[in-house]
Write a protein that holds these residues in place. Structure first.
Motif, short mmCIF file in Angstrom:
data_model
loop_
_atom_site.label_atom_id
_atom_site.label_comp_id
_atom_site.label_asym_id
_atom_site.label_seq_id
_atom_site.Cartn_x
_atom_site.Cartn_y
_atom_site.Cartn_z
N ASN A 212 7.70 -24.23 -8.82
CA ASN A 212 9.21 -23.99 -9.30
C ASN A 212 9.77 -25.18 -9.83
N ARG B 275 12.09 -17.60 -10.75
CA ARG B 275 11.28 -17.11 -9.46
C ARG B 275 12.36 -16.39 -8.81
N CYS C 19 13.22 -16.49 -5.45
CA CYS C 19 14.09 -17.22 -4.91
C CYS C 19 15.56 -17.68 -5.54
N CYS D 221 5.60 -15.46 -8.13
CA CYS D 221 5.02 -16.65 -7.77
C CYS D 221 3.60 -16.40 -7.39
N ILE E 140 1.96 -20.70 -3.97
CA ILE E 140 3.22 -20.75 -2.90
C ILE E 140 3.30 -22.26 -2.40
N CYS F 214 7.93 -23.81 0.74
CA CYS F 214 8.57 -22.63 0.47
C CYS F 214 8.80 -21.81 1.79
N CYS G 191 10.53 -18.35 1.52
CA CYS G 191 11.70 -17.35 1.11
C CYS G 191 11.26 -16.18 2.04
N PRO H 178 7.60 -13.98 -2.47
CA PRO H 178 7.17 -14.30 -3.55
C PRO H 178 7.08 -13.48 -4.98
N THR I 91 4.95 -16.41 2.20
CA THR I 91 5.01 -17.85 2.41
C THR I 91 4.48 -18.24 3.92
N CYS J 128 14.04 -21.75 -0.98
CA CYS J 128 13.27 -22.50 -1.92
C CYS J 128 12.69 -23.68 -1.88
N GLY J 129 13.25 -24.31 -0.82
CA GLY J 129 12.44 -25.49 -0.27
C GLY J 129 13.05 -26.97 -0.94
#
Lengths: 316, 338
Positions: free
Chosen positions: B48, B91, B93, B129, B132, B136, B138, B145, B200, B310-311
């Motif tokens: 990402n 992405r 997210c 995605c 991953i 993450c 999500c 993803p 995730t 999204c982290g």
């Protein structure tokens, strides 16, 4: 578990059990690989959370001024230098402070590793080597190659003040040329330097992580937050970003302990330290002063000397 | 249906005639969204972007209007200049993040013209995605993803080609310009199914967080949660849903501009009143606000949690204050009967 960790835990446990301190500020294991996180231990049984390794990258002196009560702080060389400056500047009272000194081999620059492996999934540190499992690839690194840039030039790996010392001491590396990195930058042409710093400032998002991670940035109102008068708009362009960084660096002249916490905190990888190091070199050459290496040495800007390079100051 | 990347690239390049295209590229600071002219510049295999694409709809520093005093008159000029834009490679997210921002900038009483002028002129091309990141989460936030929600066109990267799904009317118009869409082979369909089934691995439990937070305004948890936070805005500025801003005037003599800049709840200045009073004078109150806004107030006001998993805040935090642990802490916090 190595003996340094068990000794830190035991010291913390004793200090809390004896009521000598209210809190021990140290590091615990973080949620991400190769990441420690600051922790605040307030009861003897919680002392087992404490760790010590090459991931303990934050300068814990930044928390000393914000944490109430009597506190013990696990301090590397640079953390201890920051504590000295904070005491000299009347931000900390010595009686409220217990320094658990630990000599430091340097901390890891995660960004360097991730540039090669992608996001780190797992990592093991053993005997000077790092085995890293990354999302892009797995790789083994020598610790010396992924040591933070600050630690590579560090001359104070051993705490300058401490109430107890844990573990052995680290031999102070002899530098062939002091400030080689700054000299390299000074030797570049004006336009090369300008291009370098413009590239750096382009990345800044003005989150102020650098300022807030810095133990010396404790002003109750920072000039960038002041809105009467308003010095900066809060916008992000290279000129404003540079003005913020230049203002901060000037404010740190003679006070910066070169811990590198600013650069490590920056989520954008801005080379903030390049500016700080230049000022550190200038102060060293002009005032023969290094910040925070001794409680007895007065801060550079607090003393009068007949050797002052500014002739008008010493006119008879 | 799928399109080869070669053919897609041709269509992509052709779009630059009518659209400004923003896509992920690899720069000195990792992968970020920037204006691109050519499909060959686009970074394909990335987890990402370092920063979310929200700044293309809601810039960090935006001139709202400018004004000039001429005699007794004040001439006001609207500074909004917007062209047609494609956001490519978004992405799931971040695409969901934009849907959440839509709710902020439009309500019963007000629609923000600056945001929506951009938003309405933007086509979002999302990409699932394939990899991953461990940060993450999500899937815990009701996204996945491979979720196409928020995208106008959604692509799944199959190596040499993309599976193409036109999600909205806007997306269908762009999809119609893609030539040589062909059927997927059985193997490719299996590949699509694998990507679609991925979730995730990092999970947080937000099942009861909204109601739990409703009981936690006065809770000792906030004292400990915030302790290691240094109060920067790295988390807010890297968050696809954080949207707080400040409006100020930049005036020189007879002319000036009104600007909007990002602001963040971690800053003490954020809530400082002109009187000098600060209702969130303590950092504990600021962290409570961060959690409450994302997981309680936003849900009450807009029906969704304002976190897309999204982290980025986890990765960018200088002290590793992990939002997943903060959520766990809320879940575990003992209820205090007052």
């Amino acid at each position: 578990m190595n003996s340094i960790i068990s000794d830190i835990r035991e010291t913390a446990r004793q200090l809390l059990a004896d009521g000598k301190v209210d809190v021990v500020i140290g590091y615990e294991k973080g949620s991400l690989p190769l990441k420690a996180t600051p922790c605040f231990v307030r009861s003897p049984q919680d002392a087992d959370k404490l760790i010590w390794d090459e991931t303990c990258e934050n300068n814990l002196a930044a928390f000393a001024t914000k944490t109430a009560g009597k506190k013990a702080i696990v301090a590397k060389g640079c953390d201890s230098r920051a504590l000295v400056v904070l005491m000299q500047e009347n931000q900390l009272v010595k009686d409220d402070l217990y320094v658990i000194g630990v000599s430091c081999q340097g901390v890891i620059d995660k960004k360097k590793i991730e540039a090669e492996t992608g996001e780190i999934l797992e990592a093991i540190i053993a005997e000077g080597k790092l085995s890293v499992k990354g999302i892009a690839c797995d790789k083994e690194f020598n610790f010396i190659d992924v040591k933070d840039a600050t630690c590579q030039t560090c001359r104070y790996p051993n705490p300058v003040i401490e109430d107890i010392h844990i573990g052995g001491s680290v031999e102070v590396p002899q530098q062939t040329v002091a400030f080689a990195d700054v000299i390299e930058m000074e030797n570049r042409t004006d336009s090369e330097r300008q291009a370098y710093f413009q590239e750096q400032m382009k990345k800044c998002i003005r989150c102020y992580a650098c300022r807030n991670a810095c133990p010396m940035c404790y002003c109750s109102e920072c000039f960038v937050d002041c809105n009467s008068p308003k010095w900066l708009t809060g916008g992000v362009d290279r000129a404003e970003n540079l003005l913020f960084q230049a203002g901060r660096v000037l404010h740190l002249a003679g006070r910066c302990v070169d811990c590198g916490a600013c650069s490590r905190a920056c989520p954008q990888g801005v080379d903030i330290r390049a500016l700080n190091r230049k000022l550190t070199k200038d102060v060293s050459e002009m005032y023969h002063h290094e910040a925070g290496i001794s409680e007895e040495v007065k801060p550079a800007l607090n003393v009068y000397s007949a050797d002052d390079p500014e002739a008008f100051l010493v006119k008879e | 249906m799928k399109i080869s990347k070669e053919k897609f690239g041709q269509s992509f390049d052709a779009l630059t005639a009518d659209y400004q295209i923003i896509a992920p590229i690899a720069d000195v600071n990792g992968v970020n969204y920037q204006v691109v002219k050519n499909f060959s510049e686009v970074k394909q295999d990335y987890l990402n972007s370092k920063l979310p694409p929200k700044s293309f709809l809601f810039p960090q520093h935006e001139k709202l209007l400018s004004y000039k005093k001429e005699g007794k008159d004040v001439i006001v000029k609207n500074e909004l200049k917007v062209g047609k834009t494609v956001l490519f490679g978004i992405r799931p997210c971040d695409a969901k993040g934009m849907l959440l921002l839509d709710k902020v900038f439009k309500n019963d009483a007000y629609t923000d013209p600056y945001y929506f002028e951009r938003r309405d002129n933007t086509v979002v091309i999302g990409v699932a995605c394939n990899k991953i990141a461990p940060t993450c989460f999500c899937s815990s936030m009701g996204i996945s993803p491979s979720s196409s929600e928020g995208s106008d066109i959604f692509l799944i990267d199959l190596g040499d080609s993309y599976q193409v799904e036109a999600v909205t009317e806007k997306g269908k118009a762009i999809a119609a310009s893609l030539v040589e869409l062909v059927e997927l082979t059985t193997e490719e369909q299996a590949q699509v199914d694998t990507i679609k089934n991925a979730q995730t691995t990092s999970k947080v439990d937000v099942a009861t967080i909204t109601s739990k937070l409703g009981t936690m305004f006065n809770h000792a948890y906030w004292d400990t949660l915030q302790e290691k936070c240094i109060g920067c805005n790295a988390c807010s500025f890297s968050c696809p849903t954080c949207h707080c801003f400040d409006i100020s005037e930049e005036v020189r003599k007879n002319e000036g501009t009104r600007v909007r800049t990002w602001d963040g709840c971690m800053s003490p200045l954020f809530t400082l009143h002109g009187s000098g009073h600060n209702p969130r004078n303590k950092h504990e109150a600021r962290w409570r606000q961060r959690m409450m806004h994302k997981f309680n107030y936003f849900v009450q006001n807009n029906g969704d949690i304002a976190c897309v998993g999204c982290g980025r805040c986890i990765k960018s935090c200088p002290v590793n204050l992990d939002i997943r642990q903060a959520i766990d802490g809320v879940n575990k916090a003992e209820l205090v009967v007052e």
